[in-house]
Design a protein around this motif. Sequence first.
Motif, PDB file in Angstrom:
ATOM      1  N   TYR A   1      -3.362  -3.801  -0.086  1.00  0.00           N
ATOM      2  CA  TYR A   1      -2.321  -2.583   0.404  1.00  0.00           C
ATOM      3  C   TYR A   1      -2.026  -2.707   1.634  1.00  0.00           C
ATOM      4  CZ  TYR A   1      -4.481  -0.292  -3.772  1.00  0.00           C
ATOM      5  OH  TYR A   1      -4.908  -0.067  -5.163  1.00  0.00           O
TER       6      TYR A   1
ATOM      7  N   ALA B   1      -6.041   3.307   2.035  1.00  0.00           N
ATOM      8  CA  ALA B   1      -5.752   2.410   0.790  1.00  0.00           C
ATOM      9  C   ALA B   1      -6.050   3.295  -0.561  1.00  0.00           C
ATOM     10  CB  ALA B   1      -6.197   1.113   0.920  1.00  0.00           C
TER      11      ALA B   1
ATOM     12  N   GLN C   1      -3.417   5.800  -1.317  1.00  0.00           N
ATOM     13  CA  GLN C   1      -2.331   5.266  -1.959  1.00  0.00           C
ATOM     14  C   GLN C   1      -2.674   4.679  -3.475  1.00  0.00           C
ATOM     15  OE1 GLN C   1      -0.255   1.617  -0.535  1.00  0.00           O
ATOM     16  NE2 GLN C   1       0.379   2.545   1.535  1.00  0.00           N
TER      17      GLN C   1
END
Length: 418
Positions: free
Chosen positions: A320, A352, A355
């Motif tokens: 990421y 991360a 996400q």
Amino acid sequence: MKKYVVRCLDCGEIHSSHSLNCKNGDDALLRTDYSTKQLYPADLPGIWRYRDWLPVHDIIEEGSGRTITYRSEGFAAKYGLEDLWIAFNGYWPERDARMMTCTFKDLESFPTMQLIRELNEERIMVVASAGNTARAFAHTCTITGQPLLLVVPGASAHRLWTTHGQNPSVCLVTVDGDYFDAISLAGKIASREGFVNEGGAKNIARRDGMATVMLDATLAMDTLPDHYFQAVGSGTGGISAWEASMRLVGDGRFGSKLPVLHLGQNHPCAPLYSLRSGTDAVDKSCPEGMYDDVLYNRKPLYAIKGGVKDALDGTGGLMYAISNDEATYSQSLFERTEGIDINPAAAVAVAALVQAVEEGNVWHEDRIVLNITGGGQKRLMQDHPVRLIEPSAGVSADDPDAEDRILKIVEEFFGVRL
Ligand SMILES: *Cc1c(COP(=O)(O)O)cnc(C)c1O
């Protein structure tokens, strides 16, 4: 029977426990093969609880910090995560977390120094670091009295605080230059007579120490997780988590599926993300402007056998790239919902995870471990007075005599002739 052997991942040949590279020249990591295949925690303080899978026989009693794994409520609820576990590395006395330098680098420095002691190593260990590693090794050496030379970029000297008093075993030299100038100088010194290199990710004691994050989490949850999130620079922690997972699968009691590695870096200074995605995610200005420059390593161990690429391939892992805005947002949300300050690098791992949830890389019911690689520094400073380690001297990276100057400084500091 021997407790362990150290084997090259390519040729399989056995090496001595302090080897960093294959003697046959293979481009491969060496890995520890423990004779004990099942993990039973020992009744010992801190990280030594996992002594069976650490390449040491004895312990450093005061090295009492270890990972504390607990189930998240506040942060988990924000994202509807039903089985999120925090592997906390740092200082948080309410949860019995007592890593006195506040990052998981303590997990590397204690086994590394203990192994050195058991090998009766009398040479001076050399560590180059942008901060957290240097702080962890300084802490350990203050306890053991092992001589240590730290070579640190001047801009990182503020990270070298300690809870101890002045220390005769730690010689700090600052370099007027960047991290790579410091590394290159330290490398030259370490190759000289009288010095030993700590070896970074190639050092089995460092990796097996970091691997205890996965051991702790798995024992706390009673199974391996589906996913593991961490912010990486060199990628050592990712490799270690994968190695620990394989040992735990081999144990037989914790499941047979390797956790997926989700590794975060800070955009636009994300060399591992670049290597993985084949895109150019490294700006010329790096590490300037990074959310946390401990996450910048220009030469991570990516393609080497047993390195980050193999760890990602072996687990179906993902990289990421996290912007500063994402990290800022995640840091404050985490601190508010979990009730502890975290290191900026750790915020990159939190982002991360955010996400991954948004992109559908994890499901709400998945069992997830989020490695908070550093935290509780503000909390520690409320409880303990700290001071900065005083540099013995500074050298300029442009000075052609920098190496000799450092040698003189070291001779004077330790009262030795090199
Ligand atoms: C060193 C460090 C990292 C990155 O770790 P690697 O696994 O060595 O890449 C992440 N967070 C913190 C707080 C660190 O000190």
